[in-house]
Enzyme design. Structure first.
Site, PDB file in Angstrom:
ATOM      1  N   LYS A  22       1.420  18.450  -4.697  1.00 51.82           N
ATOM      2  CA  LYS A  22       1.412  19.455  -3.613  1.00 51.82           C
ATOM      3  C   LYS A  22      -0.024  19.714  -3.168  1.00 51.82           C
ATOM      4  O   LYS A  22      -0.332  19.719  -1.977  1.00 51.82           O
ATOM      5  CB  LYS A  22       2.024  20.765  -4.094  1.00 51.82           C
ATOM      6  CG  LYS A  22       1.747  21.958  -3.180  1.00 51.82           C
ATOM      7  CD  LYS A  22       2.337  23.252  -3.661  1.00 51.82           C
ATOM      8  CE  LYS A  22       1.413  24.037  -4.534  1.00 51.82           C
ATOM      9  NZ  LYS A  22       0.367  24.822  -3.848  1.00 51.82           N
ATOM     10  N   ASN A  23      -0.932  19.935  -4.140  1.00 52.63           N
ATOM     11  CA  ASN A  23      -2.286  20.374  -3.774  1.00 52.63           C
ATOM     12  C   ASN A  23      -3.152  19.269  -3.201  1.00 52.63           C
ATOM     13  O   ASN A  23      -4.209  19.542  -2.651  1.00 52.63           O
ATOM     14  CB  ASN A  23      -2.949  21.056  -4.974  1.00 52.63           C
ATOM     15  CG  ASN A  23      -2.260  22.378  -5.282  1.00 52.63           C
ATOM     16  OD1 ASN A  23      -1.494  22.889  -4.451  1.00 52.63           O
ATOM     17  ND2 ASN A  23      -2.481  22.925  -6.451  1.00 52.63           N
ATOM     18  N   CYS A 117       0.332  32.814  -2.732  1.00 51.88           N
ATOM     19  CA  CYS A 117       0.679  33.548  -3.948  1.00 51.88           C
ATOM     20  C   CYS A 117      -0.135  34.832  -4.079  1.00 51.88           C
ATOM     21  O   CYS A 117      -1.259  34.903  -3.630  1.00 51.88           O
ATOM     22  CB  CYS A 117       0.366  32.691  -5.167  1.00 51.88           C
ATOM     23  SG  CYS A 117       1.562  31.407  -5.359  1.00 51.88           S
ATOM     24  N   ARG A 122      -7.833  36.605  -3.134  1.00 57.82           N
ATOM     25  CA  ARG A 122      -8.120  35.183  -2.962  1.00 57.82           C
ATOM     26  C   ARG A 122      -9.063  35.008  -1.782  1.00 57.82           C
ATOM     27  O   ARG A 122      -8.655  34.769  -0.665  1.00 57.82           O
ATOM     28  CB  ARG A 122      -6.828  34.394  -2.807  1.00 57.82           C
ATOM     29  CG  ARG A 122      -6.010  34.448  -4.115  1.00 57.82           C
ATOM     30  CD  ARG A 122      -4.784  33.600  -4.092  1.00 57.82           C
ATOM     31  NE  ARG A 122      -5.116  32.186  -4.136  1.00 57.82           N
ATOM     32  CZ  ARG A 122      -4.166  31.241  -4.213  1.00 57.82           C
ATOM     33  NH1 ARG A 122      -2.899  31.592  -4.202  1.00 57.82           N
ATOM     34  NH2 ARG A 122      -4.498  29.968  -4.252  1.00 57.82           N
ATOM     35  N   ASP A 306      -2.993  26.477 -13.367  1.00 58.36           N
ATOM     36  CA  ASP A 306      -1.638  26.382 -12.803  1.00 58.36           C
ATOM     37  C   ASP A 306      -0.589  26.036 -13.844  1.00 58.36           C
ATOM     38  O   ASP A 306       0.600  25.983 -13.521  1.00 58.36           O
ATOM     39  CB  ASP A 306      -1.606  25.350 -11.669  1.00 58.36           C
ATOM     40  CG  ASP A 306      -2.410  25.815 -10.475  1.00 58.36           C
ATOM     41  OD1 ASP A 306      -2.737  24.975  -9.608  1.00 58.36           O
ATOM     42  OD2 ASP A 306      -2.748  27.015 -10.412  1.00 58.36           O
ATOM     43  N   ARG A 398       8.349  26.286  -2.794  1.00 59.63           N
ATOM     44  CA  ARG A 398       7.100  25.879  -2.115  1.00 59.63           C
ATOM     45  C   ARG A 398       6.462  24.679  -2.818  1.00 59.63           C
ATOM     46  O   ARG A 398       5.762  23.899  -2.193  1.00 59.63           O
ATOM     47  CB  ARG A 398       6.099  27.039  -2.137  1.00 59.63           C
ATOM     48  CG  ARG A 398       6.395  28.161  -1.172  1.00 59.63           C
ATOM     49  CD  ARG A 398       5.293  29.203  -1.182  1.00 59.63           C
ATOM     50  NE  ARG A 398       3.988  28.566  -1.114  1.00 59.63           N
ATOM     51  CZ  ARG A 398       2.888  29.078  -1.686  1.00 59.63           C
ATOM     52  NH1 ARG A 398       2.953  30.214  -2.354  1.00 59.63           N
ATOM     53  NH2 ARG A 398       1.727  28.456  -1.584  1.00 59.63           N
TER      54      ARG A 398
HETATM   55  C1  EPZ Z   1      -6.358  25.839  -5.501  1.00 60.54           C
HETATM   56  O1  EPZ Z   1      -6.446  27.145  -4.952  1.00 60.54           O
HETATM   57  C2  EPZ Z   1      -4.896  25.614  -5.788  1.00 60.54           C
HETATM   58  N1  EPZ Z   1      -4.149  25.707  -4.535  1.00 60.54           N
HETATM   59  C3  EPZ Z   1      -4.374  26.660  -6.769  1.00 60.54           C
HETATM   60  O2  EPZ Z   1      -3.043  26.288  -7.092  1.00 60.54           O
HETATM   61  C4  EPZ Z   1      -5.206  26.600  -8.054  1.00 60.54           C
HETATM   62  O3  EPZ Z   1      -4.830  27.660  -8.895  1.00 60.54           O
HETATM   63  C5  EPZ Z   1      -6.694  26.715  -7.719  1.00 60.54           C
HETATM   64  O4  EPZ Z   1      -7.074  25.731  -6.735  1.00 60.54           O
HETATM   65  C6  EPZ Z   1      -7.552  26.480  -8.964  1.00 60.54           C
HETATM   66  O5  EPZ Z   1      -7.297  25.183  -9.478  1.00 60.54           O
HETATM   67  C7  EPZ Z   1      -4.194  24.657  -3.682  1.00 60.54           C
HETATM   68  O6  EPZ Z   1      -4.836  23.643  -3.951  1.00 60.54           O
HETATM   69  C8  EPZ Z   1      -3.407  24.792  -2.416  1.00 60.54           C
HETATM   70  P1  EPZ Z   1     -10.196  28.021  -5.776  1.00 60.54           P
HETATM   71  P2  EPZ Z   1      -7.825  27.622  -4.259  1.00 60.54           P
HETATM   72  O7  EPZ Z   1     -10.888  28.117  -4.473  1.00 60.54           O
HETATM   73  O8  EPZ Z   1      -8.498  26.460  -3.655  1.00 60.54           O
HETATM   74  C9  EPZ Z   1     -12.691  32.046  -6.347  1.00 60.54           C
HETATM   75  C10 EPZ Z   1      -0.728  26.424  -7.164  1.00 60.54           C
HETATM   76  O9  EPZ Z   1       0.006  27.050  -7.935  1.00 60.54           O
HETATM   77  N2  EPZ Z   1     -13.122  31.793  -4.960  1.00 60.54           N
HETATM   78  O10 EPZ Z   1     -10.483  26.865  -6.679  1.00 60.54           O
HETATM   79  O11 EPZ Z   1      -7.505  28.795  -3.419  1.00 60.54           O
HETATM   80  C11 EPZ Z   1     -11.219  32.391  -6.416  1.00 60.54           C
HETATM   81  O12 EPZ Z   1     -11.031  33.791  -6.213  1.00 60.54           O
HETATM   82  C12 EPZ Z   1      -1.956  27.099  -6.629  1.00 60.54           C
HETATM   83  O13 EPZ Z   1      -0.555  25.236  -6.794  1.00 60.54           O
HETATM   84  C13 EPZ Z   1     -14.097  32.617  -4.415  1.00 60.54           C
HETATM   85  O14 EPZ Z   1     -14.597  33.539  -5.050  1.00 60.54           O
HETATM   86  O15 EPZ Z   1      -8.623  28.103  -5.558  1.00 60.54           O
HETATM   87  C14 EPZ Z   1     -10.858  31.958  -7.816  1.00 60.54           C
HETATM   88  O16 EPZ Z   1     -11.227  32.983  -8.729  1.00 60.54           O
HETATM   89  C15 EPZ Z   1      -2.068  28.541  -7.099  1.00 60.54           C
HETATM   90  N3  EPZ Z   1     -14.500  32.375  -3.136  1.00 60.54           N
HETATM   91  C16 EPZ Z   1     -11.737  30.732  -8.054  1.00 60.54           C
HETATM   92  O17 EPZ Z   1     -12.790  30.811  -7.098  1.00 60.54           O
HETATM   93  C17 EPZ Z   1     -13.984  31.350  -2.389  1.00 60.54           C
HETATM   94  O18 EPZ Z   1     -14.419  31.180  -1.228  1.00 60.54           O
HETATM   95  C18 EPZ Z   1     -11.030  29.410  -7.868  1.00 60.54           C
HETATM   96  O19 EPZ Z   1     -10.459  29.399  -6.581  1.00 60.54           O
HETATM   97  C19 EPZ Z   1     -13.003  30.535  -2.964  1.00 60.54           C
HETATM   98  C20 EPZ Z   1     -12.589  30.762  -4.250  1.00 60.54           C
END
Ligand code: EPZ
Length: 421
Positions: A22-23, A117, A122, A306, A398
């Site tokens: 998915k991702n 989610c 986020r 995840d 989803r």
């Molecule tokens: C991706 O989300 C995945 N979603 C998430 O999977 C997954 O949990 C996450 O990566 C971590 O592996 C998709 O790929 C669609 P991040 P993403 O940016 O990209 C902070 C699932 O179940 N952050 O790596 O949104 C954030 O708050 C989903 O498939 C900032 O502070 O995650 C978090 O604490 C759920 N500022 C950490 O970084 C930003 O601009 C990691 O977030 C971006 C992120």
């Protein structure tokens, strides 16, 4: 509305074929917008997030056809709009990839802030920081991110936090920027590599994906005509591996890349589970007992956040006390209260959950609080004695293709029923 009705306990045995990730799919499909031509993408999971995304691409002017359930042909020669439809965008988190793709193609974009989610705030500040470093101006008005990036130029960007979304989004924006962009402290997830491979197949110049420094040399255009196959979904694979261990089963998880599963494989072995891996499958045979362990979720190659809800169900069966520290998200334990309704003993303090194991769960009406928590509630229903009803299953739809069919083929007893019944 619909719900899952599960009769447990059951033991999962047999083989399951894992779908495309998915991702990776939710990033590769928007990336096709940067190609002014035809992209053919195979092994695309037929899940709700992908269907919404394909609808958005069509609304932007792309011609989307499907050769079969999992093969998408995306012709972007007529794409003429850089404003993503609000109603569709707000229903999925990964819609933010449209920002990077649209400014790479048009030099501008209007996309509503991401939904998705609800486990803690986020943000997308790192995405915006990178776009601005490349010369874009970014405004947020009435929940819509508006970007003007008429002249994107290469930049050196150090991510304050390892972010999958920011890494991929900035890679998309940099593909046609003038000069070289370097993203440091970048995420190393397999889906980051998959998007880079897709873009390079279309003529981009991206080096270092999968490491913490990615270099993108801007090119004038991306040619169409390529075919890309989405990598297997490591989170779906991990969900089934954990379910096999939790239900005292014996399952061969097929069409996967075992290297992507290493952190989970190591932890399952530590818990007394037998794990046999070969080229494109892993066989999981549950142990007599589940040993208690401590887990910390971290960016790849660490233990995936995840899979955190799913492994909590398994830890609930371990002898003794286990802990899980959530190293990625601020608060990803909302599901703990739902598991407690089934008899789990979990104490959550901020980012740490302490699980007092050796519990027998009993079936109960519970709800999915997010996508992966939903999968964990289904797993709890498989393990529990009696009937479990899981509502809010729109979350699960989803991210998991044919989830009920795959589980029932392994010996589960799950039915999808309308909540009006
Ligand atoms: C991706 O989300 C995945 N979603 C998430 O999977 C997954 O949990 C996450 O990566 C971590 O592996 C998709 O790929 C669609 P991040 P993403 O940016 O990209 C902070 C699932 O179940 N952050 O790596 O949104 C954030 O708050 C989903 O498939 C900032 O502070 O995650 C978090 O604490 C759920 N500022 C950490 O970084 C930003 O601009 C990691 O977030 C971006 C992120």
């Amino acid at each position: 509305m619909e719900k899952f009705v599960i009769n447990g306990p059951c033991s999962l045995n047999g083989e399951v074929n894992i779908s495309g990730a998915k991702n990776a799919a939710v990033a590769v499909l928007p990336a096709a917008l940067i190609v002014n031509g035809i992209s053919r993408v195979e092994n695309v999971p037929d899940i709700k997030d992908v269907r919404v995304l394909l609808d958005i691409l069509s609304k932007l002017g792309a011609k989307i056809t499907k050769e079969d359930d999992n093969t998408v042909i995306c012709d972007t020669r007529e794409v003429n709009c850089w404003k993503a439809p609000y109603e569709l965008v707000k229903s999925m988190r990964a819609s933010y990839y449209l920002l990077g793709a649209l400014i790479a193609r048009f030099g501008k974009a209007e996309v509503s802030l991401p939904g998705g989610c609800d486990f803690g705030f986020r943000p997308i500040d790192q995405h915006i920081k990178g776009f601005e470093a490349m010369g874009a101006t970014v405004e947020i008005e009435h929940g819509i991110v508006k970007i003007d990036a008429s002249e994107l130029k290469g930049a050196q960007i150090y991510l304050d936090v390892v972010s999958v979304g920011a890494t991929i989004n900035l890679m998309l924006a940099a593909v046609k920027a003038k000069g070289q962009t370097i993203i440091e402290n970048s995420a190393k997830e397999p889906h980051v590599v998959d998007v880079a491979n897709f873009l390079n197949a279309m003529g981009a110049n991206i080096r270092g994906a999968g490491t913490d420094v990615i270099k993108i040399k801007g090119v004038d255009h991306l040619k169409g005509g390529g075919t890309h196959s989405i990598i297997p979904d490591m989170i779906e694979a991990g969900t089934f591996m954990i379910a096999a261990a939790a239900t005292k089963g014996d399952v061969v998880v097929k069409n996967i890349i075992p290297k992507h599963m290493e952190s989970l494989t190591a932890k399952l072995i530590e818990m007394g589970v037998t794990v046999i891996e070969d080229e494109d499958f892993i066989r999981v045979i549950s142990g007599k007992k589940v040993k208690n362990v401590n887990i910390m979720t971290l960016p790849y190659p660490g233990f995936p956040t995840d899979l955190q809800p799913q492994v909590t169900v398994l830890l609930n069966m371990a002898e003794g006390v286990s802990t899980i520290t959530e190293g990625v998200w601020d608060s990803r334990f909302q599901y703990a209260d739902e598991l407690k309704r089934m008899g789990a003993k979990i104490k959550v303090e901020g980012r740490i959950a302490v699980i007092d194991g050796a519990n027998v769960l009993s079936g109960a009406p519970v709800k999915a609080t997010d996508l992966r928590a939903g999968a964990a509630m289904v797993m709890a229903g498989l393990v529990a004695k009696g009937r479990t009803e899981v509502t809010n299953i729109k979350y699960i739809d989803r991210g998991y293709e044919n989830f009920v069919q795959k589980l029932n083929a392994l010996g589960a007893d799950i039915t999808r029923v309308s909540t009006d019944d």
